[in-house]
Write a protein that holds these residues in place. Structure first.
Motif, mmCIF file in Angstrom:
data_model
loop_
_atom_site.group_PDB
_atom_site.id
_atom_site.type_symbol
_atom_site.label_atom_id
_atom_site.label_comp_id
_atom_site.label_asym_id
_atom_site.label_seq_id
_atom_site.Cartn_x
_atom_site.Cartn_y
_atom_site.Cartn_z
ATOM 1 N N UNK A 27 0.832 -1.200 0.000
ATOM 2 C CA UNK A 27 0.000 0.000 0.000
ATOM 3 C C UNK A 27 0.868 1.251 0.000
ATOM 4 N N UNK A 28 2.004 1.188 0.676
ATOM 5 C CA UNK A 28 2.923 2.331 0.703
ATOM 6 C C UNK A 28 3.461 2.624 -0.688
ATOM 7 N N UNK A 29 3.862 1.581 -1.394
ATOM 8 C CA UNK A 29 4.397 1.762 -2.751
ATOM 9 C C UNK A 29 3.318 2.286 -3.696
ATOM 10 N N UNK A 30 2.104 1.772 -3.551
ATOM 11 C CA UNK A 30 1.014 2.243 -4.405
ATOM 12 C C UNK A 30 0.718 3.717 -4.142
ATOM 13 N N UNK A 31 0.743 4.110 -2.867
ATOM 14 C CA UNK A 31 0.508 5.507 -2.528
ATOM 15 C C UNK A 31 1.564 6.413 -3.129
ATOM 16 N N UNK A 38 0.418 5.700 2.106
ATOM 17 C CA UNK A 38 -0.215 4.415 2.392
ATOM 18 C C UNK A 38 -1.618 4.587 2.960
ATOM 19 N N UNK A 39 -1.841 5.647 3.731
ATOM 20 C CA UNK A 39 -3.144 5.865 4.362
ATOM 21 C C UNK A 39 -4.244 6.020 3.324
ATOM 22 N N UNK A 40 -3.972 6.781 2.258
ATOM 23 C CA UNK A 40 -4.975 6.975 1.211
ATOM 24 C C UNK A 40 -5.351 5.640 0.573
ATOM 25 N N UNK A 41 -4.358 4.831 0.224
ATOM 26 C CA UNK A 41 -4.620 3.544 -0.416
ATOM 27 C C UNK A 41 -5.399 2.631 0.519
ATOM 28 N N UNK A 42 -5.011 2.603 1.779
ATOM 29 C CA UNK A 42 -5.699 1.746 2.755
ATOM 30 C C UNK A 42 -7.157 2.167 2.919
ATOM 31 N N UNK A 43 -7.411 3.467 2.958
ATOM 32 C CA UNK A 43 -8.784 3.949 3.117
ATOM 33 C C UNK A 43 -9.634 3.649 1.884
ATOM 34 N N UNK A 44 -9.037 3.771 0.705
ATOM 35 C CA UNK A 44 -9.759 3.439 -0.534
ATOM 36 C C UNK A 44 -10.096 1.957 -0.549
ATOM 37 N N UNK A 45 -9.114 1.120 -0.227
ATOM 38 C CA UNK A 45 -9.322 -0.324 -0.274
ATOM 39 C C UNK A 45 -10.286 -0.812 0.807
ATOM 40 N N UNK A 46 -10.427 -0.065 1.880
ATOM 41 C CA UNK A 46 -11.364 -0.426 2.951
ATOM 42 C C UNK A 46 -12.739 0.179 2.730
#
Length: 282
Positions: A27-31, A38-46
């Motif tokens: 998630x960090x790399x995707x962000x 990483x927070x943005x990706x984690x929130x989108x995926x959740x």
């Protein structure tokens, strides 16, 4: 930030997570690829944060996803922000029931395999009322009325004038013969099945007692077809509530199971004959 994402929002996030994991990215790399974190990706995926179609396509590009049909189907999941009719029940009924109505609303077609009950989309009001009265957890009169009205509204997808949802149900003979609500209610329910089977987008088949054991004997499940096979969903009724399955292996298992059940079921014409026969015996 959403605190209670819907089933569709959760599914969108889950599909993006699948694409990221297949690409071998954290998630960090995707962000970082999006110029974020990483927070943005984690929130989108959740499902906690919304995401635009453009950002979905950008993520898919970073994830080297070459399946254009899948990417476009996922992108379209971002665009429907209108509140569906089921939202009026948001504080009244369990969230999974609302997710089921949302799933049906967006499905391209539906497949139902049942053993001991007539499928919910084909139930008469009187039949459904008796089912709710006999629920394992006793429901209060207001709860019964809410669930009853909700079930009837779900059935509207089969009556749309322009584009009704194609629907196929395989019903065990046991469900046809059960006198739910008494003989009168049961006969009315069977007549309703006959009436519904006259519609070109509805296919009814029956598993007879003579078949004996068959693939998936005793198991009921509901299969909603998405715009692409990867976005199909299985719904199961379990003792603790409604469960949704969407893993690739699960989709393949139940898709194959339905086809095997279908292979031993009566034709639609023979099914109508059986329903007429059962009605005469009541």
């Amino acid at each position: 930030m959403r605190t209670n994402p819907t089933g569709r929002q959760l599914r969108l996030g889950a599909e993006l997570r699948k694409l990221r994991e297949r690409a071998g990215l954290t998630a960090t790399e995707a962000g970082q690829l999006l110029g974020s974190n990483q927070t943005l990706i984690s929130n989108i995926e959740a499902g906690r944060s919304g995401v635009s179609a453009e950002r979905v396509r950008a993520l898919a590009c970073h994830y080297d996803c070459a399946d254009k049909a899948l990417v476009e189907a996922i992108s379209r999941m971002t665009g429907d922000r209108k509140r569906g009719w089921w939202e009026e029940y948001r504080e009244i009924l369990p969230a999974p029931l609302l997710d089921l109505a949302e799933l049906e609303h967006h499905a391209r077609s539906l497949r139902d395999a049942t053993t001991a009950r007539i499928p919910g989309l084909l139930q008469t009001r009187e039949y459904a009322l008796e089912i709710f009265r006999q629920a394992v957890t006793e429901l209060s009169p207001p709860d019964i009325e809410h669930r009853l009205s909700f079930r009837i509204k779900r059935q509207a997808i089969l009556f749309h004038e322009d584009e009704p949802t194609p629907y196929e149900a395989i019903i065990h003979e046991a469900a046809l013969r059960m006198k739910v609500g008494g003989s009168t209610v049961a006969r009315q329910q069977l007549q309703h099945l006959l009436d519904m089977s006259d519609r070109s987008h509805i296919t009814l088949r029956t598993i007879t007692f003579d078949v004996g054991a068959y693939p998936g004997s005793g198991q009921s499940f509901y299969y909603a077809c998405g715009p692409v096979p990867q976005l199909d969903t299985i719904q199961l009724d379990q003792s603790h509530g409604v469960a949704f399955l969407d893993a690739e292996a699960q989709l393949h298992k139940y898709r194959t199971l339905f086809e095997r059940i279908e292979a031993v079921a009566l034709s639609p014409e023979k099914t109508r004959e059986l329903i007429h026969h059962v009605m005469r015996e009541m």
